[in-house]
Design a protein around this motif. Structure first.
Motif, PDB file in Angstrom:
ATOM      1  N   LEU A  36      -0.909   6.485   6.270  1.00 22.72           N
ATOM      2  CA  LEU A  36      -2.073   6.068   6.535  1.00 22.72           C
ATOM      3  C   LEU A  36      -2.175   4.846   7.097  1.00 22.72           C
ATOM      4  CD1 LEU A  36      -3.837   6.706   2.952  1.00 22.72           C
ATOM      5  CD2 LEU A  36      -3.412   8.404   4.818  1.00 22.72           C
ATOM      6  N   ILE A  37      -2.811   4.558   8.186  1.00 20.40           N
ATOM      7  CA  ILE A  37      -2.733   3.117   8.965  1.00 20.40           C
ATOM      8  C   ILE A  37      -4.067   2.598   8.823  1.00 20.40           C
ATOM      9  CG2 ILE A  37      -2.524   2.519  11.210  1.00 20.40           C
ATOM     10  CD1 ILE A  37      -1.058   5.121  11.922  1.00 20.40           C
TER      11      ILE A  37
ATOM     12  N   ASP B 206      -5.519  -4.124   2.709  1.00 21.10           N
ATOM     13  CA  ASP B 206      -4.280  -4.493   2.735  1.00 21.10           C
ATOM     14  C   ASP B 206      -3.281  -3.459   2.034  1.00 21.10           C
ATOM     15  OD1 ASP B 206      -2.011  -5.555   2.095  1.00 21.10           O
ATOM     16  OD2 ASP B 206      -2.277  -7.748   2.060  1.00 21.10           O
ATOM     17  N   GLY B 207      -2.382  -3.032   2.825  1.00 16.43           N
ATOM     18  CA  GLY B 207      -1.705  -2.058   2.193  1.00 16.43           C
ATOM     19  C   GLY B 207      -0.769  -2.252   0.950  1.00 16.43           C
ATOM     20  N   SER B 208      -0.072  -3.580   1.021  1.00 16.60           N
ATOM     21  CA  SER B 208       0.586  -3.810  -0.069  1.00 16.60           C
ATOM     22  C   SER B 208      -0.271  -4.273  -1.284  1.00 16.60           C
ATOM     23  CB  SER B 208       1.102  -5.529   0.233  1.00 16.60           C
ATOM     24  OG  SER B 208       1.811  -5.417   1.475  1.00 16.60           O
ATOM     25  N   VAL B 209      -1.511  -4.546  -1.262  1.00 16.22           N
ATOM     26  CA  VAL B 209      -2.433  -4.494  -2.338  1.00 16.22           C
ATOM     27  C   VAL B 209      -2.608  -3.052  -2.928  1.00 16.22           C
ATOM     28  CG1 VAL B 209      -4.434  -5.234  -3.212  1.00 16.22           C
ATOM     29  CG2 VAL B 209      -3.383  -6.847  -1.625  1.00 16.22           C
ATOM     30  N   LEU B 210      -2.873  -2.274  -1.842  1.00 15.97           N
ATOM     31  CA  LEU B 210      -3.351  -0.745  -2.468  1.00 15.97           C
ATOM     32  C   LEU B 210      -2.148  -0.174  -2.840  1.00 15.97           C
ATOM     33  CD1 LEU B 210      -5.202   0.611   0.783  1.00 15.97           C
ATOM     34  CD2 LEU B 210      -6.222  -0.285  -1.424  1.00 15.97           C
TER      35      LEU B 210
ATOM     36  N   HIS C 208       1.715  -4.198   4.942  1.00 19.53           N
ATOM     37  CA  HIS C 208       0.264  -4.457   5.275  1.00 19.53           C
ATOM     38  C   HIS C 208      -0.634  -3.514   5.874  1.00 19.53           C
ATOM     39  CE1 HIS C 208      -2.688  -7.723   5.357  1.00 19.53           C
ATOM     40  NE2 HIS C 208      -2.426  -8.054   6.511  1.00 19.53           N
ATOM     41  N   ASP C 209      -0.012  -2.931   6.927  1.00 17.83           N
ATOM     42  CA  ASP C 209      -0.651  -1.976   7.737  1.00 17.83           C
ATOM     43  C   ASP C 209      -0.769  -0.452   7.330  1.00 17.83           C
ATOM     44  OD1 ASP C 209      -1.385  -4.012   9.406  1.00 17.83           O
ATOM     45  OD2 ASP C 209      -0.391  -3.321  11.209  1.00 17.83           O
ATOM     46  N   THR C 210       0.427  -0.132   6.614  1.00 17.36           N
ATOM     47  CA  THR C 210       0.584   1.242   6.603  1.00 17.36           C
ATOM     48  C   THR C 210       1.149   1.710   5.207  1.00 17.36           C
ATOM     49  OG1 THR C 210       1.914   1.106   8.579  1.00 17.36           O
ATOM     50  CG2 THR C 210       2.117   3.199   7.446  1.00 17.36           C
ATOM     51  N   LEU C 211       0.432   2.862   4.813  1.00 12.34           N
ATOM     52  CA  LEU C 211       0.886   3.500   3.246  1.00 12.34           C
ATOM     53  C   LEU C 211       1.503   4.750   3.811  1.00 12.34           C
ATOM     54  CD1 LEU C 211      -2.026   3.274   1.080  1.00 12.34           C
ATOM     55  CD2 LEU C 211       0.044   2.392   0.660  1.00 12.34           C
TER      56      LEU C 211
END
Ligand SMILES: Cc1ncc(COP(=O)(O)O)c(C=O)c1O
Length: 472
Positions: free
Chosen positions: A317-318, A325-329, A345-348
């Motif tokens: 996921l981008i 925020d990917g880190s928070v997610l 930050h950007d990517t999961l």
């Protein structure tokens, strides 16, 4: 011949209630609920542990269970020879590189490869010629090594090494890479650590596409015990005995029969009805992608938007278009018990395997969509991880740098020096800076930026205030 020689032998040994006068020290006392001294502390953790030697097989390996299971794995994936590993694909990469490479001889390696390739280079003293995958113009993620990257390498390398699938699930056209390597007479190694399932899809994986060596983690995309992996080869310029020599050099003399039996069991499961299971889950992942793609601003990586084939079992996921925020997610997913493969930050990156139930994958897609909505913010420009675009100035071979005298200096004074150590954001485990590479302002900035979103591993000072450099 038994269809699962190692698994069957493991079952017999685990149920035998022997009283061995040899290792393992826990004497297999705790199997099937058996009690014994310290069972309250140790029992559960070693309950299923049966060694290969003097356990699954006898001390002389007379039954050759392992050899037979390895032959069945090789046959299943279209290889001529396979070895089971208990040191992960890390050991696979080291042994494949060592089999192909040679001291001071150049070898062409994808610089976005896993850190374990550096260990292979240290061991053999080969000179890396770095090649680079194409980067997606918008997402700045690797989208496969192009055949032209191999063609541009000067003649005289010992071989080529590329990673496919990449950490984010993008696939190189291994068939096209193999055509180039075959035409040049230089072997191709594919690190398919993330793609063990590809070998069981119609058409197969890297070996069937023409690679000479392939490394896969059985514990990642399939069902093996943690640490299990395989290295496989096609007969060609390099004899099987060379691979065997390196596997035997780098492995324990006490391999776990339990771990290895899970590779045999996994292969049998995949040959029995793995293709149908994969087909079902691939359809489910496609539906999960469609659901997630409805989230405004979210990009779900697929063949169409990546511009290359994408592992059909991966959800990448981008996020910048959602503002989340990917880190928070990632942290929220971890707290919910749905730890992601990686989150910056950007990517999961989310890994689906044959062990996942279809309903759960769809349920997860809905949970994920709601989580992104609850963290929605202003869309922002992408801030991609630097690991995918490191182009180092190589001063010394990894081996030279590894063996030289070293000294510790403040990181801020290190520009221009030669690093003696790895700085490796984990995941994805690709070094930002490696032994033998020149320290630059950009590398220091990239290390500091990575430390804000993930663990920077394999450096000696976790505070990142100092660095070991090679003594001039
Ligand atoms: C591309 C790649 N190759 C190799 C490895 C090493 O695999 P293992 O953890 O099985 O040693 C990893 C680990 O994440 C990886 O991402």
């Amino acid at each position: 011949m038994s269809d699962t020689p190692l698994l069957d032998a493991w079952r017999r040994a685990a149920g035998a209630r022997r009283r061995p006068m040899q290792v393992p020290g826990h004497k297999m006392r705790y199997a099937s609920g058996g009690a014994g001294w310290a069972a309250d502390l140790v029992g559960d953790t070693v309950r299923d542990d049966v060694p290969l030697q003097g356990g699954v097989d006898d001390n002389a390996y007379s039954h050759r269970y392992l050899e037979r299971a390895e032959a069945l794995w090789a046959r299943a994936i279209g290889a001529d020879h396979s070895r089971f590993l208990v040191g992960g694909s890390s050991q696979g990469n080291i042994t494949a590189l060592a089999t192909v490479g040679d001291q001071d001889v150049p070898i062409a390696i994808d610089r976005t490869s896993h850190r374990s390739t550096q260990a292979g280079l240290v061991l053999i003293g080969a000179r890396p010629v770095w090649i680079y995958p194409r980067l997606h113009p918008e997402f700045h993620l690797p989208v496969g090594v192009e055949p032209s990257a191999l063609q541009q390498v000067a003649a005289g390398v010992n071989g080529f090494f590329a990673t496919s699938p990449s950490y984010v699930g993008t696939l190189s056209d291994v068939h096209a890479l193999a055509s180039v390597s075959q035409a040049r007479g230089e072997p191709l190694i594919i690190d398919q650590a993330w793609g063990a399932h590809l070998d069981f899809l119609p058409g197969g994986g890297a070996i069937r596409a023409g690679a000479d060596f392939v490394v896969t983690s059985v514990h990642k995309a399939l069902l093996g015990y943690s640490q299990t992996a395989t290295v496989s080869m096609r007969d060609g310029q390099i004899p099987r005995s060379t691979l065997d020599r390196w596997v035997d050099l780098t492995t324990t003399t006490s391999p776990s029969g339990t771990l290895m039996a899970t590779i045999d069991a996994t292969r049998a499961a995949m040959e029995r009805d793995g293709a149908a299971r994969l087909a079902l889950l691939i359809e489910v992942v496609a539906e999960a992608r469609r659901r997630l793609a409805r989230v405004p601003g979210l990009v779900v990586l697929d063949d169409a938007n990546a511009g290359c084939r994408v592992d059909p079992m991966k959800l990448t996921l981008i996020l910048p278009g959602t503002g989340a925020d990917g880190s928070v997610l990632g942290e929220a997913l971890w707290q919910m018990g749905h730890g992601p493969e990686s989150a910056d930050h950007d990517t999961l990156v989310l890994t689906v395997t044959v062990a996942d139930e279809p309903e759960w994958v769809l349920e997860f897609a809905d949970v994920m969509a709601a989580l992104i909505e609850s963290h929605r913010d202003e869309p922002r420009p992408p801030a991609p991880l630097d690991v995918w675009r490191v182009e180092p100035d190589v001063v010394l071979t990894p081996r030279e740098a590894f063996l030289r005298e070293r000294r510790r200096i403040p990181m801020r004074e290190a520009i221009g020096q030669v690093s003696a150590e790895q700085f490796c954001p984990y995941p994805p485990g690709v070094p930002l800076l490696a032994p033998g590479e020149r320290v630059t302002r950009e590398s220091i900035d990239a290390i500091r930026a990575a430390s804000r979103v993930c663990r920077v591993a394999y450096c000696s000072d976790p505070s990142l205030e100092t660095i070991l450099v090679v003594d001039a």
